[in-house]
Design a protein around this motif. Structure first.
Motif, PDB file in Angstrom:
ATOM      1  N   GLN A   3       2.903  11.809  -2.338  1.00 35.31           N
ATOM      2  CA  GLN A   3       3.220  12.298  -0.998  1.00 35.31           C
ATOM      3  C   GLN A   3       4.539  13.043  -0.904  1.00 35.31           C
TER       4      GLN A   3
ATOM      5  N   SER B  71      -1.494   5.478   3.258  1.00 35.90           N
ATOM      6  CA  SER B  71      -1.383   4.789   1.983  1.00 35.90           C
ATOM      7  C   SER B  71      -1.218   5.791   0.845  1.00 35.90           C
ATOM      8  N   THR B  72      -0.559   5.360  -0.226  1.00 30.20           N
ATOM      9  CA  THR B  72      -0.328   6.236  -1.377  1.00 30.20           C
ATOM     10  C   THR B  72      -1.490   6.073  -2.350  1.00 30.20           C
TER      11      THR B  72
ATOM     12  N   TYR C 126      12.739   0.726   5.076  1.00 33.20           N
ATOM     13  CA  TYR C 126      11.334   1.000   5.401  1.00 33.20           C
ATOM     14  C   TYR C 126      11.019   0.517   6.810  1.00 33.20           C
TER      15      TYR C 126
ATOM     16  N   ARG D 253       0.782  -1.245   0.000  1.00 33.11           N
ATOM     17  CA  ARG D 253       0.000   0.000   0.000  1.00 33.11           C
ATOM     18  C   ARG D 253       0.810   1.290   0.000  1.00 33.11           C
ATOM     19  N   TYR D 254       2.127   1.194   0.180  1.00 38.46           N
ATOM     20  CA  TYR D 254       2.958   2.401   0.221  1.00 38.46           C
ATOM     21  C   TYR D 254       3.938   2.347  -0.947  1.00 38.46           C
TER      22      TYR D 254
ATOM     23  N   TYR E  25      -4.450   5.779   7.057  1.00 35.00           N
ATOM     24  CA  TYR E  25      -3.924   4.615   7.756  1.00 35.00           C
ATOM     25  C   TYR E  25      -5.074   3.730   8.204  1.00 35.00           C
TER      26      TYR E  25
ATOM     27  N   LEU F 190       5.525   8.767   6.146  1.00 31.23           N
ATOM     28  CA  LEU F 190       4.337   8.603   5.315  1.00 31.23           C
ATOM     29  C   LEU F 190       3.088   9.037   6.072  1.00 31.23           C
TER      30      LEU F 190
ATOM     31  N   ILE G 164       7.619   9.207  -3.408  1.00 36.57           N
ATOM     32  CA  ILE G 164       6.645   8.419  -2.673  1.00 36.57           C
ATOM     33  C   ILE G 164       5.316   8.898  -3.218  1.00 36.57           C
TER      34      ILE G 164
ATOM     35  N   PRO H  67      -4.093  10.430   1.753  1.00 37.79           N
ATOM     36  CA  PRO H  67      -3.497   9.257   2.411  1.00 37.79           C
ATOM     37  C   PRO H  67      -4.297   8.871   3.645  1.00 37.79           C
TER      38      PRO H  67
END
Length: 260
Positions: free
Chosen positions: A166, A222-223, A187, A141-142, A231, A219, A163, A229
């Motif tokens: 983002q 999610s991107t 990461y 997801r990232y 979570y 982050l 990213i 974004p």
């Protein structure tokens, strides 16, 4: 009445000072004396494990090899968990098969050090976001964006090394169109509380061809292609490689990962 209030205030102030004075010795007692010998600041345990690096492949001995060009054993289709349909090449690389769908690792991962090599299509087939577009997704997801940006402008939070949507890369460090690139990614996964609320956001560092392009970026979630974004609580998840479904022609090789 004013005199009484004034006397009461003075009394509180004196009491506060007295309490502070009583606490001060306790604070001083907690201070540790300055070391006077070198061995007083030496730590001997625990000893870090030993990791060797292969002189030819440069792969650490504790790494999990996800792709070395011999087979697709570590990967499945993201759509239905079946065998992947991407192209296995004689030069020990693999190429996205157009519209065959994304692929992901069979294993789940959290915080990792990830190494992979990728190249865009030698043939220029499109412009903008449709020119050799793919992506590396941490925990499914990232996304770290893959794109041929050579003489091909696009929005900078979607260019190579970003990213996605983002974080703009610090620099563009791409090799020539059709040549191999490397991504080295550090990461750290997000941490959620028992109620699924975010306690600590994910962070990511990216070196593109050895050049720092993302420096411990935090982050925001999610991107997303559309929207903000977000979570949502999750545990370990696969690493995913994207089929952008536009005849991208992106190839990959030499993919390995270390759990952190």
């Amino acid at each position: 009445m004013k005199k009484i209030i004034l006397l009461f205030s003075i009394g509180l102030f004196m009491l506060s000072c007295k309490q502070s004075a009583e606490k001060e010795p306790a604070i001083l007692e907690q201070q540790v004396a300055e070391p006077t010998k070198p061995e007083e600041t030496e730590i001997w345990e625990p000893k870090p494990p030993t990791v060797s690096v292969d002189s030819e492949t440069k792969i650490p001995s504790d790494a999990i090899i996800l792709f070395d060009g011999s087979d697709f054993n570590e990967w499945i289709s993201s759509k239905d968990s079946t065998e992947i349909q991407w192209i296995l090449n004689e030069d020990k690389s693999m190429t996205v098969k157009n519209k065959a769908g994304d692929i992901q690792t069979k294993q789940n991962f959290g915080s990792v050090q990830l190494h992979l090599e990728w190249k865009s299509s030698e043939e220029v087939r499109a412009d903008g976001q449709n020119r050799s577009n793919s992506g590396v997704f941490l925990q499914n997801r990232y996304e770290v964006q893959i794109l041929d940006n050579n003489d091909n402008e696009t929005y900078v939070n979607g260019q190579v090394g970003s990213i996605y949507k983002q974080s703009i890369p610090l620099v563009k460090a791409s090799s020539k169109t059709g040549n191999w690139n490397t991504y080295d990614i550090i990461y750290h996964q997000p941490i959620f509380d028992e109620n699924g609320q975010i306690e600590q956001k994910a962070t990511i560092t990216v070196l593109h061809n050895g050049v720092l392009v993302q420096d411990n970026f935090t982050l925001e979630g999610s991107t997303e292609y559309i929207g903000w974004p977000k979570y949502n609580a999750h545990g370990e998840q696969p690493i995913k490689l994207q089929d952008h479904q536009d005849n991208s022609g992106v190839s990959y090789r030499n993919i390995w990962v270390r759990r952190l």
